[in-house]
Design an enzyme around this catalytic site. Structure first.
Site, PDB file in Angstrom:
ATOM      1  N   GLU A 272      26.731 -52.912   7.360  1.00  0.00           N
ATOM      2  CA  GLU A 272      27.727 -51.748   7.259  1.00  0.00           C
ATOM      3  C   GLU A 272      28.799 -52.573   8.127  1.00  0.00           C
ATOM      4  O   GLU A 272      29.085 -52.146   9.375  1.00  0.00           O
ATOM      5  CB  GLU A 272      27.196 -50.597   8.002  1.00  0.00           C
ATOM      6  CG  GLU A 272      25.816 -50.281   7.156  1.00  0.00           C
ATOM      7  CD  GLU A 272      25.312 -49.202   7.988  1.00  0.00           C
ATOM      8  OE1 GLU A 272      25.787 -48.760   9.129  1.00  0.00           O
ATOM      9  OE2 GLU A 272      24.206 -48.492   7.640  1.00  0.00           O
ATOM     10  N   GLY A 274      32.943 -52.839   9.334  1.00  0.00           N
ATOM     11  CA  GLY A 274      34.153 -51.980   9.517  1.00  0.00           C
ATOM     12  C   GLY A 274      35.431 -52.890  10.026  1.00  0.00           C
ATOM     13  O   GLY A 274      36.005 -53.600   9.187  1.00  0.00           O
ATOM     14  N   CYS A 341      53.056 -35.107  24.985  1.00  0.00           N
ATOM     15  CA  CYS A 341      53.209 -34.740  26.450  1.00  0.00           C
ATOM     16  C   CYS A 341      51.904 -34.750  26.980  1.00  0.00           C
ATOM     17  O   CYS A 341      51.297 -33.929  27.469  1.00  0.00           O
ATOM     18  CB  CYS A 341      53.856 -33.335  26.165  1.00  0.00           C
ATOM     19  SG  CYS A 341      55.080 -33.381  25.478  1.00  0.00           S
TER      20      CYS A 341
HETATM   21  N1  LLP Z   1      27.719 -48.075  10.786  1.00  0.00           N
HETATM   22  C1  LLP Z   1      27.409 -47.049  11.405  1.00  0.00           C
HETATM   23  C2  LLP Z   1      26.160 -46.164  11.470  1.00  0.00           C
HETATM   24  C3  LLP Z   1      28.395 -46.786  12.542  1.00  0.00           C
HETATM   25  O1  LLP Z   1      28.266 -45.799  13.498  1.00  0.00           O
HETATM   26  C4  LLP Z   1      29.688 -47.756  12.705  1.00  0.00           C
HETATM   27  C5  LLP Z   1      30.663 -47.619  13.367  1.00  0.00           C
HETATM   28  C6  LLP Z   1      29.806 -48.809  11.850  1.00  0.00           C
HETATM   29  C7  LLP Z   1      28.613 -49.042  10.925  1.00  0.00           C
HETATM   30  C8  LLP Z   1      30.728 -49.773  11.643  1.00  0.00           C
HETATM   31  O2  LLP Z   1      30.973 -50.467  12.832  1.00  0.00           O
HETATM   32  P1  LLP Z   1      31.967 -51.582  12.954  1.00  0.00           P
HETATM   33  O3  LLP Z   1      31.702 -52.680  12.093  1.00  0.00           O
HETATM   34  O4  LLP Z   1      33.414 -51.121  12.635  1.00  0.00           O
HETATM   35  O5  LLP Z   1      32.037 -52.274  14.265  1.00  0.00           O
HETATM   36  N2  LLP Z   1      36.700 -45.990  16.883  1.00  0.00           N
HETATM   37  C9  LLP Z   1      35.966 -46.772  17.632  1.00  0.00           C
HETATM   38  C10 LLP Z   1      34.614 -47.711  16.972  1.00  0.00           C
HETATM   39  C11 LLP Z   1      33.826 -46.386  16.385  1.00  0.00           C
HETATM   40  C12 LLP Z   1      32.890 -47.201  15.783  1.00  0.00           C
HETATM   41  C13 LLP Z   1      31.910 -46.248  15.144  1.00  0.00           C
HETATM   42  N3  LLP Z   1      30.766 -46.615  14.412  1.00  0.00           N
HETATM   43  C14 LLP Z   1      37.053 -47.904  18.342  1.00  0.00           C
HETATM   44  O6  LLP Z   1      38.220 -47.629  17.637  1.00  0.00           O
HETATM   45  O7  LLP Z   1      36.902 -48.983  18.616  1.00  0.00           O
END
Ligand code: LLP
Length: 416
Positions: A272, A274, A341
């Site tokens: 998964e 992102g 702000c």
């Molecule tokens: N799968 C699950 C169950 C997750 O909770 C997440 C991310 C992913 C996959 C994807 O993770 P990635 O490959 O993108 O690392 N807002 C934060 C990141 C929060 C990630 C939450 N979960 C930031 O800006 O660094």
């Protein structure tokens, strides 16, 4: 190659002049490279091979036009809400390639997911499993399910984005999962098809991911030996990228870690991803409004703010700033701040920046993931536009919000 680069002193994204995007669409605005996203998706899908379902974690960037492209290239999708499900279906994503994660799925969300015929629900507690069984029974279906276990592995990342430690709210403690699989193995409305974990995000050292995959494998083998045969192991996401000086892992490094942990096991894999797909595909463009100096400290006040890009305020995250025209103006240390702000509204602290004039624009790199997706209208600031670059073509994929977008939902309910 990084999609944002200088040619003859001018900043380009692929074959487009970034200044042309600013002229056409104004700032703040997000811009993404289709080419980079495509290359990253294919590099991971290829390295992970046919036995892996490479899902895109929609939460990183849920723009329909990006989802549509990922669907066309063959990606699966990791979703966490009915809203994300609707986006993926609208974008033409294959329901048979959707996994649904998240700790708090409502009855309506479970119903929508089962109705769409998704590949798998990743279940985060015994209570949620019971609720899924209840909804599936009412619908006369068998719900395809994986338990999301908490492997208690320290991912070595920011505490807000570490999810695989035993004190975190995510998953079922790995020691308790086996008993739950056994308890529910005979339920007629539940089909156990996999086991899942996600330990955290922005991992530069992938060893914790390997350790988590190893623990998933052990559980898989224990279950198999006692007669419960699962079909897939979902290793979650979390592969880190280079924002600053990180030595980010390559798709091949990641594949090697999973290959080692799962060697010799004839089982389907799911990931998964992102950030590693979309993070460096995007930048946030912003324009300098003013320079000011308080008590000897310089502030560069720009037109983007924490409502547009929350990561610096929330995690102290570092993003690189590039002027649209390479500048030999002297560098000066400044805080780059927005108009919101709050003292917490900053995009960079104590950053050496060329003293470019007010009215000049900057690109904030690494903003493709968790940038627009985490934006809000705080301070009644309409959300930014999103632009997609396809080679030399510039396409708007989300228009800038207007004051009508801001006021509409309340005006719809005007009462006196
Ligand atoms: N799968 C699950 C169950 C997750 O909770 C997440 C991310 C992913 C996959 C994807 O993770 P990635 O490959 O993108 O690392 N807002 C934060 C990141 C929060 C990630 C939450 N979960 C930031 O800006 O660094």
């Amino acid at each position: 190659m990084h999609p944002f680069h200088y040619r003859a002193g001018q900043l380009y994204v692929d074959d487009c002049l970034v200044s042309e995007i600013v002229e056409r669409y104004g700032t703040p605005c997000y811009v993404y490279s289709e080419l980079y996203l495509r290359e990253r998706y294919h590099a991971f899908a290829h390295a992970l091979g046919e036995q892996t379902l490479t899902c895109y974690a929609v939460k990183a960037n849920s723009n329909l036009h990006l989802l549509r492209r990922l669907a066309q290239w063959g990606a699966g999708f990791d979703i966490v809400s009915a809203g994300e499900l609707a986006r993926v279906l609208r974008a033409g994503g294959d329901p048979k390639k959707i996994v649904f994660s998240g700790v708090g799925k409502s009855r309506d969300e479970i119903h929508a997911a089962l109705d769409a015929g998704i590949f798998c629900l990743n279940v985060e507690s015994a209570a949620e499993l019971e609720r899924i069984a209840e909804v599936a029974t009412k619908m006369g279906l068998r719900a395809p399910v994986a338990l999301r276990v908490n492997p208690d592995v320290d991912p070595g990342t920011h505490k807000y984005i570490a999810t695989g430690l035993k004190e975190s709210k995510f998953g079922i403690p790995i020691a308790a999962a086996e008993a739950l699989y056994r308890r529910a193995a005979e339920w007629p409305s539940i089909a156990f098809i996999g086991v899942a974990a996600h330990i955290g995000s922005q991992l530069i050292d992938l060893q914790p991911l390997g350790a988590a995959a190893r623990r998933l494998r052990d559980l898989y083998e224990r279950l198999r030996d006692s007669g419960i045969t699962l079909r897939h192991i979902d290793c979650g996401g979390g592969v880190g990228i280079r924002y600053h000086e990180e030595n980010a892992p390559s798709p091949a490094d990641y594949a090697a870690v999973l290959d080692t942990a799962l060697a010799g096991l004839q089982v389907r894999r799911v990931v998964e991803l992102g950030r590693s797909l979309v993070g460096n595909a995007g930048a946030l463009l912003t324009t300098v409004e003013y320079w000011k100096k308080n008590e000897g400290k310089h502030f560069c006040v720009v037109d983007a703010a924490m409502n547009d890009l929350l990561r610096p305020s929330l995690y102290g995250a570092w993003h690189e700033f590039l002027p649209l025209r390479q500048s030999d103006a002297p560098l000066r240390d400044c805080d780059i701040v927005g108009p919101v702000c709050e003292s917490g509204d900053f995009l960079a602290k104590n950053r050496p920046l060329p003293a470019i004039a007010a009215g000049e624009s900057l690109a904030i790199l690494g903003a493709g993931a968790y940038g627009f997706a985490m934006s809000s209208q705080y301070n009644s600031r309409p959300r930014a536009a999103e632009i997609l670059v396809q080679g030399a073509e510039i396409r708007c994929i989300r228009r800038r919000e207007t004051l009508a977008d801001l006021l509409g939902p309340e005006e719809d309910c005007l009462v006196d």
